[in-house]
Design a protein around this motif. Sequence first.
Motif, PDB file in Angstrom:
ATOM      1  N   SER A 218      -4.700   1.826   4.512  1.00  0.00           N
ATOM      2  CA  SER A 218      -5.240   1.895   3.148  1.00  0.00           C
ATOM      3  C   SER A 218      -5.890   3.255   2.907  1.00  0.00           C
ATOM      4  O   SER A 218      -5.829   3.794   1.792  1.00  0.00           O
ATOM      5  CB  SER A 218      -6.240   0.761   2.897  1.00  0.00           C
TER       6      SER A 218
ATOM      7  N   CYS B 126      -2.999   9.986   0.187  1.00  0.00           N
ATOM      8  CA  CYS B 126      -1.733  10.394  -0.435  1.00  0.00           C
ATOM      9  C   CYS B 126      -1.832  10.369  -1.951  1.00  0.00           C
ATOM     10  O   CYS B 126      -1.338  11.279  -2.633  1.00  0.00           O
ATOM     11  CB  CYS B 126      -0.595   9.504   0.047  1.00  0.00           C
ATOM     12  N   ARG B 127      -2.475   9.339  -2.489  1.00  0.00           N
ATOM     13  CA  ARG B 127      -2.623   9.277  -3.951  1.00  0.00           C
ATOM     14  C   ARG B 127      -3.478  10.444  -4.452  1.00  0.00           C
ATOM     15  O   ARG B 127      -3.175  11.046  -5.489  1.00  0.00           O
ATOM     16  CB  ARG B 127      -3.231   7.936  -4.370  1.00  0.00           C
TER      17      ARG B 127
ATOM     18  N   SER C  65       2.613   1.972  -3.240  1.00  0.00           N
ATOM     19  CA  SER C  65       1.728   2.449  -4.312  1.00  0.00           C
ATOM     20  C   SER C  65       1.654   3.973  -4.354  1.00  0.00           C
ATOM     21  O   SER C  65       1.147   4.537  -5.331  1.00  0.00           O
ATOM     22  CB  SER C  65       0.317   1.866  -4.130  1.00  0.00           C
ATOM     23  N   THR C  66       2.136   4.640  -3.309  1.00  0.00           N
ATOM     24  CA  THR C  66       2.091   6.107  -3.272  1.00  0.00           C
ATOM     25  C   THR C  66       3.396   6.745  -3.746  1.00  0.00           C
ATOM     26  O   THR C  66       3.480   7.964  -3.840  1.00  0.00           O
ATOM     27  CB  THR C  66       1.821   6.614  -1.843  1.00  0.00           C
TER      28      THR C  66
ATOM     29  N   THR D 286      -3.014   5.831   2.462  1.00  0.00           N
ATOM     30  CA  THR D 286      -2.407   5.762   1.125  1.00  0.00           C
ATOM     31  C   THR D 286      -3.355   6.306   0.058  1.00  0.00           C
ATOM     32  O   THR D 286      -2.903   6.938  -0.902  1.00  0.00           O
ATOM     33  CB  THR D 286      -1.979   4.330   0.773  1.00  0.00           C
ATOM     34  N   GLU D 287      -4.649   6.079   0.217  1.00  0.00           N
ATOM     35  CA  GLU D 287      -5.606   6.649  -0.732  1.00  0.00           C
ATOM     36  C   GLU D 287      -5.556   8.176  -0.670  1.00  0.00           C
ATOM     37  O   GLU D 287      -5.585   8.851  -1.707  1.00  0.00           O
ATOM     38  CB  GLU D 287      -7.019   6.153  -0.438  1.00  0.00           C
TER      39      GLU D 287
ATOM     40  N   LEU E 158       0.837  -1.203   0.000  1.00  0.00           N
ATOM     41  CA  LEU E 158       0.000   0.000   0.000  1.00  0.00           C
ATOM     42  C   LEU E 158       0.871   1.251   0.000  1.00  0.00           C
ATOM     43  O   LEU E 158       0.639   2.197  -0.756  1.00  0.00           O
ATOM     44  CB  LEU E 158      -0.921   0.008   1.220  1.00  0.00           C
ATOM     45  N   VAL E 159       1.873   1.241   0.868  1.00  0.00           N
ATOM     46  CA  VAL E 159       2.782   2.384   0.971  1.00  0.00           C
ATOM     47  C   VAL E 159       3.508   2.612  -0.347  1.00  0.00           C
ATOM     48  O   VAL E 159       3.595   3.742  -0.851  1.00  0.00           O
ATOM     49  CB  VAL E 159       3.787   2.159   2.117  1.00  0.00           C
TER      50      VAL E 159
ATOM     51  N   LEU F 122       3.679   8.451   0.834  1.00  0.00           N
ATOM     52  CA  LEU F 122       3.779   8.027   2.227  1.00  0.00           C
ATOM     53  C   LEU F 122       5.146   7.378   2.386  1.00  0.00           C
ATOM     54  O   LEU F 122       5.393   6.299   1.850  1.00  0.00           O
ATOM     55  CB  LEU F 122       2.665   7.033   2.569  1.00  0.00           C
TER      56      LEU F 122
END
Length: 347
Positions: free
Chosen positions: A125, A131-132, A32-33, A128-129, A29-30, A138
Amino acid sequence: MRDSHSESYKAAGVDVTAGYEAVERIKPLVESTYIPGVMGTLGGFGGLFAPDVSGMKRPVLVSGTDGVGTKLKLAFLMDKHDTVGIDCVAMCVNDIVCSGAAPLFFLDYLAVGKNVPSRIEAIVSGVTEGCRQAGCALIGGETAEMPGFYPDDEYDLAGFSVGLADEANMLDGSALQEGDLLIGLGSSGVHSNGFSLVRKVFGIDSKAVLDQNFPELGCTLGEELLKPTRIYVRAVRCMLHHGIAIRAISHITGGGLYENVPRMMKEGLTARIQKSAFPVPPIFELIAKTGKIPERDMYNTFNMGVGLVVAIPREQVGDALDLLAKAGERAYVIGSVVKGGSGVELV
């Protein structure tokens, strides 16, 4: 770390192996940012980021920190933990963008009564959302298991973010002029402020209260109140990128319009806001009616449907509204800048 364990610490209520499992769950998850500039990966002693300052005459770091507040009580009652992380990010990055800075990275701090890896994963989650949505990375954080300090099913969540701006392009309100217009960007609801009052008004002490359906809301009370804070970073960056000469920005958080709008004004000027110029979401009308809250208190506590106020030159309003509509924002011309006064006037 796979060989790290302590039966004595576990007997005291801290399960280090659960902590390692949580890290493994959140690692993808992390990652992915991650954006250009991120150095290293999760697990170091510090988060590393190499900002690109090429073309900047005097780079300035802009930071913001905040938590979710007592809105977390609703997440506990509903056992829904995947959206409060968005609130945490939003409360930080929306502040940063008020200065014209672009958020670069975010770090979170999560303190729990009991480390439940699946719950940690759900919470992160949301982070991270957020952050996106904000276009930042993150790059680290801390999860602290604190038995006896927090109940097993409760936690606290806070964080901070750092952004970057060239000093010459920063927004500080100094360019504000009489006649500038104010654009209000619509909120997603209560966001993450005023929940001590919200909980008192509705007597929120059980899931049954949050499961109530109100026709005017179109959903349960809990679903409405847990809607995450809207993140405005991309909308503001879009306007700046397309040459909109933003004069000043105010993030409408705790204290509502009365407290936050004056923070963007310069001496001798007032933001005159027309309350009839923007729709007030039904949740605020329900709060006022149920709690018999005076209108002045409502506008001095909640965002009332406006999450961000942006001051721009009158001649650019049409272009700004077009850009915001294309960016998916609900935006309204809610007032103008006038001489004199005390910072903000709602009429």
